[in-house]
Design an enzyme around this catalytic site. Structure first.
Site, PDB file in Angstrom:
ATOM      1  N   THR A 144      68.829  13.324  27.426  1.00  0.00           N
ATOM      2  CA  THR A 144      68.455  14.646  28.549  1.00  0.00           C
ATOM      3  C   THR A 144      69.203  13.991  29.806  1.00  0.00           C
ATOM      4  O   THR A 144      69.227  13.203  30.143  1.00  0.00           O
ATOM      5  CB  THR A 144      67.080  14.446  28.381  1.00  0.00           C
ATOM      6  OG1 THR A 144      66.553  15.519  29.638  1.00  0.00           O
ATOM      7  CG2 THR A 144      66.186  13.164  28.841  1.00  0.00           C
ATOM      8  N   SER A 179      59.800  10.849  34.020  1.00  0.00           N
ATOM      9  CA  SER A 179      58.448  10.722  33.052  1.00  0.00           C
ATOM     10  C   SER A 179      58.619   9.619  32.190  1.00  0.00           C
ATOM     11  O   SER A 179      59.715   9.335  31.952  1.00  0.00           O
ATOM     12  CB  SER A 179      58.477  12.035  32.428  1.00  0.00           C
ATOM     13  OG  SER A 179      59.050  12.286  31.515  1.00  0.00           O
ATOM     14  N   TYR A 181      58.425  10.029  29.048  1.00  0.00           N
ATOM     15  CA  TYR A 181      59.112  10.783  28.087  1.00  0.00           C
ATOM     16  C   TYR A 181      60.652  10.546  28.303  1.00  0.00           C
ATOM     17  O   TYR A 181      61.788   9.980  27.509  1.00  0.00           O
ATOM     18  CB  TYR A 181      58.904  12.143  27.834  1.00  0.00           C
ATOM     19  CG  TYR A 181      60.262  13.018  27.496  1.00  0.00           C
ATOM     20  CD1 TYR A 181      60.893  12.713  25.969  1.00  0.00           C
ATOM     21  CD2 TYR A 181      60.915  13.705  28.348  1.00  0.00           C
ATOM     22  CE1 TYR A 181      61.851  13.318  25.705  1.00  0.00           C
ATOM     23  CE2 TYR A 181      62.027  14.354  27.848  1.00  0.00           C
ATOM     24  CZ  TYR A 181      62.587  14.123  26.475  1.00  0.00           C
ATOM     25  OH  TYR A 181      63.812  14.840  25.882  1.00  0.00           O
ATOM     26  N   HIS A 182      61.090  10.896  29.444  1.00  0.00           N
ATOM     27  CA  HIS A 182      62.357  10.857  30.186  1.00  0.00           C
ATOM     28  C   HIS A 182      62.899   9.148  29.944  1.00  0.00           C
ATOM     29  O   HIS A 182      64.049   8.763  29.653  1.00  0.00           O
ATOM     30  CB  HIS A 182      62.671  11.295  31.596  1.00  0.00           C
ATOM     31  CG  HIS A 182      62.538  12.886  31.423  1.00  0.00           C
ATOM     32  ND1 HIS A 182      61.504  13.590  31.983  1.00  0.00           N
ATOM     33  CD2 HIS A 182      63.522  13.896  31.372  1.00  0.00           C
ATOM     34  CE1 HIS A 182      61.893  14.919  31.951  1.00  0.00           C
ATOM     35  NE2 HIS A 182      63.029  14.852  31.508  1.00  0.00           N
ATOM     36  N   LYS A 185      64.161   8.119  26.694  1.00  0.00           N
ATOM     37  CA  LYS A 185      65.396   8.515  26.258  1.00  0.00           C
ATOM     38  C   LYS A 185      66.495   7.442  26.903  1.00  0.00           C
ATOM     39  O   LYS A 185      67.553   7.160  26.490  1.00  0.00           O
ATOM     40  CB  LYS A 185      65.780   9.905  26.743  1.00  0.00           C
ATOM     41  CG  LYS A 185      64.897  11.004  26.115  1.00  0.00           C
ATOM     42  CD  LYS A 185      65.704  11.557  24.791  1.00  0.00           C
ATOM     43  CE  LYS A 185      65.027  12.668  24.489  1.00  0.00           C
ATOM     44  NZ  LYS A 185      65.470  13.053  22.867  1.00  0.00           N
TER      45      LYS A 185
HETATM   46  P1  NAD Z   1      60.681  19.829  18.899  1.00  0.00           P
HETATM   47  O1  NAD Z   1      59.525  18.928  19.307  1.00  0.00           O
HETATM   48  O2  NAD Z   1      60.396  21.500  18.873  1.00  0.00           O
HETATM   49  O3  NAD Z   1      61.366  19.220  17.786  1.00  0.00           O
HETATM   50  C1  NAD Z   1      61.397  17.875  17.344  1.00  0.00           C
HETATM   51  C2  NAD Z   1      60.917  17.693  15.938  1.00  0.00           C
HETATM   52  O4  NAD Z   1      61.122  16.273  15.817  1.00  0.00           O
HETATM   53  C3  NAD Z   1      59.854  18.115  15.503  1.00  0.00           C
HETATM   54  O5  NAD Z   1      59.878  19.006  14.594  1.00  0.00           O
HETATM   55  C4  NAD Z   1      58.892  16.768  15.326  1.00  0.00           C
HETATM   56  O6  NAD Z   1      57.845  17.299  14.411  1.00  0.00           O
HETATM   57  C5  NAD Z   1      59.926  15.934  14.690  1.00  0.00           C
HETATM   58  N1  NAD Z   1      59.750  14.575  15.157  1.00  0.00           N
HETATM   59  C6  NAD Z   1      59.100  13.998  16.337  1.00  0.00           C
HETATM   60  N2  NAD Z   1      58.984  12.974  15.935  1.00  0.00           N
HETATM   61  C7  NAD Z   1      59.171  12.484  14.647  1.00  0.00           C
HETATM   62  C8  NAD Z   1      59.245  11.173  13.733  1.00  0.00           C
HETATM   63  N3  NAD Z   1      58.779  10.354  14.294  1.00  0.00           N
HETATM   64  N4  NAD Z   1      59.813  11.278  12.598  1.00  0.00           N
HETATM   65  C9  NAD Z   1      60.158  12.388  12.102  1.00  0.00           C
HETATM   66  N5  NAD Z   1      60.070  13.601  12.758  1.00  0.00           N
HETATM   67  C10 NAD Z   1      59.766  13.601  14.252  1.00  0.00           C
HETATM   68  O7  NAD Z   1      61.729  19.597  20.276  1.00  0.00           O
HETATM   69  P2  NAD Z   1      62.816  20.430  20.754  1.00  0.00           P
HETATM   70  O8  NAD Z   1      62.773  21.228  21.905  1.00  0.00           O
HETATM   71  O9  NAD Z   1      63.787  21.136  19.339  1.00  0.00           O
HETATM   72  O10 NAD Z   1      63.917  19.131  21.183  1.00  0.00           O
HETATM   73  C11 NAD Z   1      64.720  18.491  20.280  1.00  0.00           C
HETATM   74  C12 NAD Z   1      65.389  17.331  20.903  1.00  0.00           C
HETATM   75  O11 NAD Z   1      66.174  17.704  21.964  1.00  0.00           O
HETATM   76  C13 NAD Z   1      64.285  16.461  21.402  1.00  0.00           C
HETATM   77  O12 NAD Z   1      64.793  15.030  21.276  1.00  0.00           O
HETATM   78  C14 NAD Z   1      64.560  16.769  23.145  1.00  0.00           C
HETATM   79  O13 NAD Z   1      64.187  15.643  23.669  1.00  0.00           O
HETATM   80  C15 NAD Z   1      65.968  17.241  23.190  1.00  0.00           C
HETATM   81  N6  NAD Z   1      66.104  17.894  24.349  1.00  0.00           N
HETATM   82  C16 NAD Z   1      65.327  19.166  24.133  1.00  0.00           C
HETATM   83  C17 NAD Z   1      65.400  20.217  25.224  1.00  0.00           C
HETATM   84  C18 NAD Z   1      64.651  21.460  25.050  1.00  0.00           C
HETATM   85  O14 NAD Z   1      64.807  22.287  26.338  1.00  0.00           O
HETATM   86  N7  NAD Z   1      63.986  21.910  24.470  1.00  0.00           N
HETATM   87  C19 NAD Z   1      66.297  19.804  26.331  1.00  0.00           C
HETATM   88  C20 NAD Z   1      66.734  18.396  26.346  1.00  0.00           C
HETATM   89  C21 NAD Z   1      66.843  17.692  25.331  1.00  0.00           C
HETATM   90  N1  USQ Z   2      58.247  23.815  36.369  1.00  0.00           N
HETATM   91  C1  USQ Z   2      57.423  24.694  37.197  1.00  0.00           C
HETATM   92  N2  USQ Z   2      56.736  25.585  36.707  1.00  0.00           N
HETATM   93  C2  USQ Z   2      56.270  25.701  35.462  1.00  0.00           C
HETATM   94  C3  USQ Z   2      56.988  24.774  34.617  1.00  0.00           C
HETATM   95  C4  USQ Z   2      58.079  23.715  35.132  1.00  0.00           C
HETATM   96  O1  USQ Z   2      58.060  24.913  38.491  1.00  0.00           O
HETATM   97  O2  USQ Z   2      55.380  26.426  35.025  1.00  0.00           O
HETATM   98  C5  USQ Z   2      59.251  22.921  36.668  1.00  0.00           C
HETATM   99  C6  USQ Z   2      58.849  21.675  36.839  1.00  0.00           C
HETATM  100  O3  USQ Z   2      58.180  21.109  37.709  1.00  0.00           O
HETATM  101  C7  USQ Z   2      60.372  20.894  36.624  1.00  0.00           C
HETATM  102  C8  USQ Z   2      61.213  21.947  36.108  1.00  0.00           C
HETATM  103  O4  USQ Z   2      60.249  23.117  36.170  1.00  0.00           O
HETATM  104  O5  USQ Z   2      61.028  20.718  37.953  1.00  0.00           O
HETATM  105  C9  USQ Z   2      61.574  21.869  34.618  1.00  0.00           C
HETATM  106  O6  USQ Z   2      60.360  21.538  33.889  1.00  0.00           O
HETATM  107  P1  USQ Z   2      60.417  21.727  32.350  1.00  0.00           P
HETATM  108  O7  USQ Z   2      59.195  21.313  31.696  1.00  0.00           O
HETATM  109  O8  USQ Z   2      61.131  23.196  31.805  1.00  0.00           O
HETATM  110  O9  USQ Z   2      61.537  20.725  31.905  1.00  0.00           O
HETATM  111  P2  USQ Z   2      61.241  19.042  31.629  1.00  0.00           P
HETATM  112  O10 USQ Z   2      60.016  18.563  31.722  1.00  0.00           O
HETATM  113  O11 USQ Z   2      62.290  18.504  32.361  1.00  0.00           O
HETATM  114  O12 USQ Z   2      61.581  18.965  29.995  1.00  0.00           O
HETATM  115  C10 USQ Z   2      62.569  19.902  29.134  1.00  0.00           C
HETATM  116  C11 USQ Z   2      62.227  19.356  27.880  1.00  0.00           C
HETATM  117  C12 USQ Z   2      62.747  18.240  27.736  1.00  0.00           C
HETATM  118  C13 USQ Z   2      64.186  17.860  27.947  1.00  0.00           C
HETATM  119  C14 USQ Z   2      64.377  18.398  29.511  1.00  0.00           C
HETATM  120  C15 USQ Z   2      65.741  18.382  29.894  1.00  0.00           C
HETATM  121  O13 USQ Z   2      60.749  19.576  27.642  1.00  0.00           O
HETATM  122  O14 USQ Z   2      62.515  17.722  26.272  1.00  0.00           O
HETATM  123  O15 USQ Z   2      64.616  16.620  27.996  1.00  0.00           O
HETATM  124  O16 USQ Z   2      63.819  19.622  29.550  1.00  0.00           O
HETATM  125  S1  USQ Z   2      65.947  17.795  31.659  1.00  0.00           S
HETATM  126  O17 USQ Z   2      65.007  18.634  32.310  1.00  0.00           O
HETATM  127  O18 USQ Z   2      67.324  18.234  31.889  1.00  0.00           O
HETATM  128  O19 USQ Z   2      65.603  16.684  31.535  1.00  0.00           O
END
Ligand code: NAD
Ligand code: USQ
Length: 406
Positions: A144, A179, A181-182, A185
Site C-alpha cells: 500500500t 495504522s 493495518y498499514h 504491510k
Molecule cells: P477485500 O477485503 O475485499 O479482499 C481481501 C480478501 O482476502 C477477502 O475476500 C478476504 O476474505 C480474504 N482474506 C483475508 N484474510 C485471509 C486469509 N487469512 N486467508 C484467506 N483469505 C483471506 O480487500 P480488497 O479491497 O480487495 O483489497 C485486496 C488487497 O489489496 C488487500 O491486501 C489490500 O490491502 C490491498 N489494497 C486495497 C486497496 C483498496 O482501495 N481496496 C488499496 C490498496 C491496497
Molecule cells: N476520509 C475522509 N472521509 C471519509 C473517509 C475517509 O476524509 O468519510 C479520509 C481519511 O481520513 C484518509 C483518506 O480519506 O485521510 C483515505 O481514507 P480511506 O479509508 O479511503 O483509505 P485508507 O484508510 O488509507 O485505506 C484504503 C484501503 C487500504 C489501502 C489504502 C491505500 O482500505 O486497504 O491500503 O486505502 S493508501 O491510502 O494508499 O494507503
C-alpha cells in the site's frame, strides 16, 4: 501462465481473477471468506449484492467457457497454503488476501492483533511454501502507498539513494505508516525482501493507492459476477463512500481540513497493473517495488469533484478527524515503473464519476445511512476508550466532544 489469486472472493481479487482468466491464463482463487464475516461483525453489507464464490465461479464458466479453480482455506494455516500451491502449481501468485481496513485494525487491541497475525503470518506461510515447493514462483504482493506515510520529501518507488557522511547507498525508502493495518504491510515488505535475499525468491511489491469504482469489463457480463462495493466507515474507501453519500443526500464527510492527499486509481487499472507485473517478472532473488496509483488528490478535492459531477444537490461537511494524520502536507510520489511497462491509465473525470454514481444510484435502496458515521477513534485517551470492541454511541459522542474541546 498459471496464476493463483489469493483473496479471490474480495473487492479486487474477484475481478482480477476474471480479468486474468479472460486473458487466457489458467486461474485459481483462494479465500477463507473472512471479508464476508467482517460484514456480519460490523452489521453492514456490500452496496452491490454479491453471490457466493462457488456460484460466481459457475456463472463465469457459463458466460466465458473458462474454468476457475476455487480453494477454500486460511493463509494462516501453513499446511493448507503448501498443499494448495503443490496442487495448483502456479507460475505467479497474486496475494490480495489480507485484512485491509485501517479503521478495523484500530478498533481495539484484539483487532490490531488479529490484523497483524492474519496479514504477517499469512504472508510468512506463503514465503515458506514458495521456497519449499518452487522458488521460481513470482509473488505479486499487494502492499500500500500508506506504507510511506506523508514525508516532507518526494516518495520514491521502494528505494532511495542516500549519501551519509560521504558514503552512498540505495536503501529501502523510510516507512511511516498511519495504522496497525498499514504497519502490517510494512512488516510484510520486510519479510518478503528478506526471503528474496536469503532464498532467491522473486517478488513484486505493489504499493497500491486507494482504489475506486466497481465495474470491470468482465464483471458487467452478468449481474451474478458483480464484485463487492463497501461504503461504511470501516471498510468503505473515501471516493466510493463520497459517491454513495451524494446519491442518498447525506453530507459528504470530509475528515478534518481535507488536505490529506493520497494516490488513487480506477479498479480497472488495478487489474491491468497486476497483469503487467505477472507478465514481466523480476529476476531470481529480486525484490522490486512499484507504486501502483495513477493520480493523487486531496480528500477535499475528491469531495468537490463528487459535488460537481452529481446532477442533484450535494453538500460537504467537515467532521473532526477520527484518525491521527496530517491534514495539510507535501505529497509527491513517483509512479513511473508501471507506466514504463505499458499501463494506460483510466483517469478520474466527470465521465468516470458519472458511471460510478450510476452504479450507486441503481442500488440506492440498499444504503444504510447509519453505516456512514465514523465509529473508530485512533486516539487512546481515557475519554474515548471503548468499553469493548467498537465505540458505543455514548463513547463516540464523548469522543466527538473531547475532540471539539481539543
Ligand atoms: P477485500 O477485503 O475485499 O479482499 C481481501 C480478501 O482476502 C477477502 O475476500 C478476504 O476474505 C480474504 N482474506 C483475508 N484474510 C485471509 C486469509 N487469512 N486467508 C484467506 N483469505 C483471506 O480487500 P480488497 O479491497 O480487495 O483489497 C485486496 C488487497 O489489496 C488487500 O491486501 C489490500 O490491502 C490491498 N489494497 C486495497 C486497496 C483498496 O482501495 N481496496 C488499496 C490498496 C491496497
Ligand atoms: N476520509 C475522509 N472521509 C471519509 C473517509 C475517509 O476524509 O468519510 C479520509 C481519511 O481520513 C484518509 C483518506 O480519506 O485521510 C483515505 O481514507 P480511506 O479509508 O479511503 O483509505 P485508507 O484508510 O488509507 O485505506 C484504503 C484501503 C487500504 C489501502 C489504502 C491505500 O482500505 O486497504 O491500503 O486505502 S493508501 O491510502 O494508499 O494507503
Amino acid at each position: 501462465m498459471r496464476i493463483l489469486v489469493l483473496g479471490g472472493d474480495g473487492y479486487l481479487g474477484w475481478p482480477t481473477a476474471l480479468h486474468l482468466s479472460r486473458a487466457g491464463h489458467a486461474v485459481g482463487v483462494v479465500d477463507n471468506f473472512a471479508r464476508r464475516q467482517y460484514d456480519y461483525e460490523m452489521g453492514v453489507d456490500s452496496l452491490v449484492p454479491i453471490k457466493h464464490l462457488q456460484h460466481r465461479v459457475r456463472t463465469w464458466k457459463e458466460v466465458s467457457g473458462h474454468t476457475v479453480d476455487a480453494y477454500v482455506g486460511d493463509l494462516t494455516d501453513g499446511p493448507f497454503v503448501k498443499r494448495t500451491i503443490e496442487a495448483f502449481r502456479p507460475d505467479a501468485i497474486v496475494h490480495f488476501a489480507e485484512q485491509r481496513s485501517a479503521p478495523y485494525s484500530m478498533i481495539d487491541q484484539s483487532h490490531a492483533v488479529y490484523t497483524q497475525v492474519n496479514n504477517v503470518v499469512g504472508t510468512l506461510n506463503l514465503l515458506y511454501a514458495i521456497a519449499e515447493v518452487d522458488p521460481s514462483i513470482h509473488l505479486v504482493k499487494l502492499g500500500t502507498m500508506g506504507e510511506y506515510g506523508t514525508p516532507n520529501i518526494d516518495i520514491e518507488e521502494g528505494f532511495i539513494e542516500i549519501t551519509h557522511r560521504g558514503r552512498t547507498d540505495v536503501l529501502p525508502y523510510p516507512k511511516q505508516p498511519g495504522s496497525f493495518y498499514h504497519l502490517s504491510k510494512v512488516h510484510d515488505s520486510h519479510n518478503i525482501m528478506f526471503a528474496c535475499r536469503i532464498w532467491g525468491l522473486r517478488s513484486t511489491d505493489l504499493n497500491q493507492g486507494i482504489v475506486y469504482g466497481q465495474e470491470t469489463p468482465e464483471t458487467v457480463l452478468h449481474p451474478d459476477l458483480a464484485t463487492r462495493f463497501d461504503y461504511d466507515a470501516v471498510f468503505g474507501t473515501v471516493l466510493n463512500r463520497f459517491c454513495v453519500q451524494a446519491v442518498v443526500g447525506h453530507p459528504i464527510t470530509v475528515y478534518g481540513q481535507g488536505g490529506q492527499t493520497r494516490g488513487m486509481l480506477d479498479i480497472r487499472d488495478t487489474l491491468a497493473c497486476v497483469e503487467l507485473a505477472c507478465m514481466n517478472p523480476p529476476d531470481v532473488g529480486e525484490f522490486r517495488v512499484f507504486n501502483q496509483f495513477t493520480e493523487s488528490f486531496s480528500v477535499q478535492q475528491l469531495a468537490e469533484m463528487v459535488v460537481d459531477s452529481y446532477p442533484g444537490r450535494a453538500e460537504i461537511v467537515h467532521l473532526d478527524d477520527p484518525r491521527v494524520e496530517k491534514e495539510d502536507h507535501y505529497y509527491r510520489a513517483a509512479h513511473t515503473k508501471l507506466l514504463d511497462l505499458g499501463l494506460v491509465p483510466h483517469l478520474l473525470n466527470s465521465s468516470t464519476l458519472s458511471s460510478l454514481l450510476a452504479v450507486v444510484d441503481h442500488h440506492r435502496d440498499r444504503v444504510d445511512a447509519n453505516a456512514f458515521r465514523p465509529t473508530v477513534q485512533w486516539r487512546r485517551t481515557a475519554s474515548v476508550l471503548p468499553t469493548s470492541g467498537l465505540l458505543h454511541d455514548g463513547a463516540n459522542a464523548q469522543a466527538e466532544e473531547a475532540a471539539r474541546e481539543g
